[in-house]
Write an enzyme that holds these catalytic residues in place. Structure first.
Site, short mmCIF file in Angstrom:
data_model
loop_
_atom_site.label_atom_id
_atom_site.label_comp_id
_atom_site.label_asym_id
_atom_site.label_seq_id
_atom_site.Cartn_x
_atom_site.Cartn_y
_atom_site.Cartn_z
N ILE A 16 0.83 -1.20 0.00
CA ILE A 16 0.00 0.00 0.00
C ILE A 16 0.88 1.26 0.00
CG2 ILE A 16 -1.77 1.26 1.32
CD1 ILE A 16 -2.59 -1.48 2.52
N ASP A 43 15.19 1.87 10.47
CA ASP A 43 14.77 0.49 10.67
C ASP A 43 13.84 0.45 11.88
OD1 ASP A 43 14.43 -2.16 11.16
OD2 ASP A 43 16.55 -2.69 11.10
N LYS A 96 -2.22 -2.42 16.70
CA LYS A 96 -3.04 -1.44 15.96
C LYS A 96 -3.92 -0.65 16.93
CE LYS A 96 -1.58 -2.07 11.80
NZ LYS A 96 -0.77 -1.04 11.17
N THR A 131 -1.30 -7.55 -0.73
CA THR A 131 0.06 -7.01 -0.69
C THR A 131 1.02 -8.12 -0.28
OG1 THR A 131 -0.20 -6.47 1.63
CG2 THR A 131 -0.80 -4.75 0.06
N1 LIG Z 1 -2.55 -5.25 3.44
C1 LIG Z 1 -3.65 -5.21 4.14
O1 LIG Z 1 -4.60 -5.95 3.91
C2 LIG Z 1 -3.78 -4.22 5.28
C3 LIG Z 1 -5.02 -4.09 5.91
C4 LIG Z 1 -5.16 -3.15 6.95
C5 LIG Z 1 -4.04 -2.41 7.34
N2 LIG Z 1 -2.85 -2.59 6.71
C6 LIG Z 1 -1.70 -1.79 7.16
O2 LIG Z 1 -1.19 -1.04 6.08
C7 LIG Z 1 0.22 -0.90 6.20
C8 LIG Z 1 0.89 -1.40 4.94
O3 LIG Z 1 0.56 -2.76 4.77
P1 LIG Z 1 1.03 -3.62 3.50
O4 LIG Z 1 0.19 -4.82 3.46
O5 LIG Z 1 1.15 -2.76 2.32
O6 LIG Z 1 2.48 -4.08 3.99
P2 LIG Z 1 3.70 -4.75 3.17
O7 LIG Z 1 3.36 -4.99 1.77
O8 LIG Z 1 4.16 -5.92 3.97
O9 LIG Z 1 4.78 -3.59 3.28
C9 LIG Z 1 5.23 -3.23 4.53
C10 LIG Z 1 6.21 -2.11 4.42
O10 LIG Z 1 6.75 -1.87 5.73
C11 LIG Z 1 8.15 -1.90 5.63
N3 LIG Z 1 8.79 -2.43 6.82
C12 LIG Z 1 8.62 -3.66 7.36
N4 LIG Z 1 9.47 -3.81 8.40
C13 LIG Z 1 10.18 -2.67 8.49
C14 LIG Z 1 11.23 -2.22 9.34
N5 LIG Z 1 11.72 -3.00 10.30
N6 LIG Z 1 11.74 -1.00 9.16
C15 LIG Z 1 11.28 -0.19 8.17
N7 LIG Z 1 10.30 -0.55 7.32
C16 LIG Z 1 9.76 -1.78 7.49
C17 LIG Z 1 8.46 -2.82 4.46
O11 LIG Z 1 9.76 -2.56 4.00
P3 LIG Z 1 10.54 -3.65 3.07
O12 LIG Z 1 10.08 -3.34 1.68
O13 LIG Z 1 11.96 -3.35 3.33
O14 LIG Z 1 10.10 -4.99 3.54
C18 LIG Z 1 7.37 -2.42 3.49
O15 LIG Z 1 7.73 -1.26 2.77
C19 LIG Z 1 0.61 -1.70 7.44
O16 LIG Z 1 0.70 -0.83 8.54
C20 LIG Z 1 -0.55 -2.65 7.64
O17 LIG Z 1 -0.70 -3.03 8.97
C21 LIG Z 1 -2.69 -3.47 5.69
#
Ligand SMILES: NC(=O)c1ccc[n+]([C@@H]2O[C@H](COP(=O)([O-])OP(=O)(O)OC[C@H]3O[C@@H](n4cnc5c(N)ncnc54)[C@H](OP(=O)(O)O)[C@@H]3O)[C@@H](O)[C@H]2O)c1
Length: 408
Positions: A65, A115, A234, A273
């Protein structure tokens, strides 16, 4: 082209049109899939806010996202600072940024290492950022960084804290606590937004600080408790968002003007994602196989990352949220009420704030001692190596303390 076919059908009868009965049989299904896809795709951001000259900090902007949010903001001309776990010299990151700059025709995209599993890394960046006079421009902080681990894959960070708790909540608390002066002193006419991403999982969170304390012990927690960690992180993030808004609003500006920084919590909806895929597959090969077989179902019911980004972009761009007290929640590009009233409970927020400060203080102290010991050990090792080289009459190896001394 369909008109001659329809005319032919009316004039000569439907049987003269090849495949017509198959079309009639399958068309309702295709239509149903189209309707479902449209429904699960969610609302679209229709706000137009000029983002030229706006400075936006984004965590999690390299994947899912967050990457879609960054792409859209960059297309609209914003200056984007990606807070990434890798250093800016990382080859993947260099290529990613070059690609973004090329596709969005926007050169104002940079990376800074933050990080989220390391409180030291967060502090190093944030203190560097605020150590600037006059304060740097900052229009928005968008917190998309996060992890959702399968309950079997629980880990502690190098700070000795549960990874999910630290990445999803504690590091965001740490980052914003340090950046707070830089946010509060932005000129009063500036519209500053701090956007938190949450998930509907917070509604079911069984939250208490004793459970959080228990998470960080090395002993295995029971699986129900472990499954609750993401929801708790959360819930804590949203409670902190409310406290942070109160903290920003309580600041008395030297110019006597009202606070211009507003907090917005966004639920992007469930998206396809990399993070969701890791969670759904449980991090196993079998899980991945099942996911691939059932992919058409996930394609239908889950949003794409671009669709998930819409509510975040709406929160960042809609004019309405540049005025008022802040602390809103947005879902499907609409303002909604919090499903749980206790996220806005001042007492819960205060206790969580104090707990988080203490947790960070303890972890940072332990981290500083550990780094000090590691440094001493390294120096002792280097000295030992140098003594050995000296006694054997060898030239000092490059980078050693003796070679540096000789150069000087
Ligand atoms: N996907 C869903 O269905 C959903 C639903 C509700 C809420 N959300 C929330 O939306 C947000 C994005 O979700 P997503 O599904 O797009 O996640 P994602 O695809 O797993 O991407 C997560 C991002 O966070 C970064 N990250 C992870 N660990 C990190 C660390 N130690 N230090 C710095 N950056 C770090 C990752 O960096 P790297 O690229 O280096 O791994 C990546 O850019 C999250 O907060 C999630 O909880 C998601």
């Amino acid at each position: 082209m369909p008109i001659p076919i329809i005319v032919k059908g009316i004039a000569d009868g439907l049987d003269t049109i090849p495949w017509i009965w198959s079309v009639f049989r399958y068309a309702p299904w295709v239509l149903l899939i189209g309707v479902l896809k449209y429904y699960f795709g969610g609302a679209r951001n229709i706000s137009e806010r000029l983002m030229h000259s706006k400075v936006v900090m984004v965590t999690g902007g390299t994947s899912g996202i967050g990457a879609s949010v960054v792409q859209e903001l960059a297309l609209r001309g914003a200056q984007v600072i990606l807070l990434t776990r890798q250093p800016p010299s990382d080859l993947f990151l260099v290529e990613y940024i070059e690609d973004l700059r090329r596709t969005t025709k926007n050169n104002l995209i940079y990376a800074e290492q933050v990080d989220l599993t390391s409180l030291h890394s967060v502090r190093t960046f944030a203190t560097k950022w605020i150590d600037n006079a006059p304060p740097r421009r900052l229009d928005a902080v968008i917190l998309c960084g996060g992890i959702a681990l399968p309950s079997s894959a629980r880990t502690l960070t190098p700070d000795g804290i549960d990874a999910e708790w630290q990445v999803n909540y504690l590091s965001n608390f740490h980052l914003l606590s340090i950046l707070s002066p830089a946010l509060r002193v932005q000129p009063a006419h500036r519209d500053v937004r701090i956007i938190f991403t949450t998930s509907s999982g917070y509604i079911g969170a069984k939250f208490d600080l004793d459970t959080v304390r228990g998470l960080n012990s090395k002993t295995k927690n029971d699986s129900a408790q472990r499954k609750n960690v993401y929801a708790m992180s959360k819930f804590a993030l949203m409670t902190f968002a409310q406290s942070f808004q109160r903290h920003l609003s309580a600041y008395k500006r030297p110019d006597g003007l009202p606070n211009c920084a507003r907090v917005i919590v966004v639920d992007p909806g469930t998206c396809r994602t990399p993070g969701t895929r890791r969670w759904l597959t449980g991090g196993s090969l079998w899980g991945l196989l099942v996911y691939l077989i059932t992919w058409p179902f996930w394609w239908l019911v889950l949003k794409s990352p671009q669709q998930g980004a819409q509510s975040i972009l709406y929160a960042a761009m809609e004019e309405t949220y540049g005025r008022g007290q802040g602390g809103w929640m947005i879902k499907e590009c609409r303002q909604v009420d919090y499903a749980r009233k206790d996220v806005a409970d001042e007492d819960v927020g205060k206790r969580l704030w104090e707990f988080s400060e203490k947790q960070i203080e303890e972890a940072e102290k332990a981290g500083a001692v550990k780094r000090g010991l590691e440094k001493k050990e390294k120096e002792a090792e280097e000295e030992k190596k140098e003594r050995k080289e000296k006694s054997s009459g060898k030239a000092p190896s490059a980078g050693s303390r003796r070679s540096k001394k000789n150069k000087a």
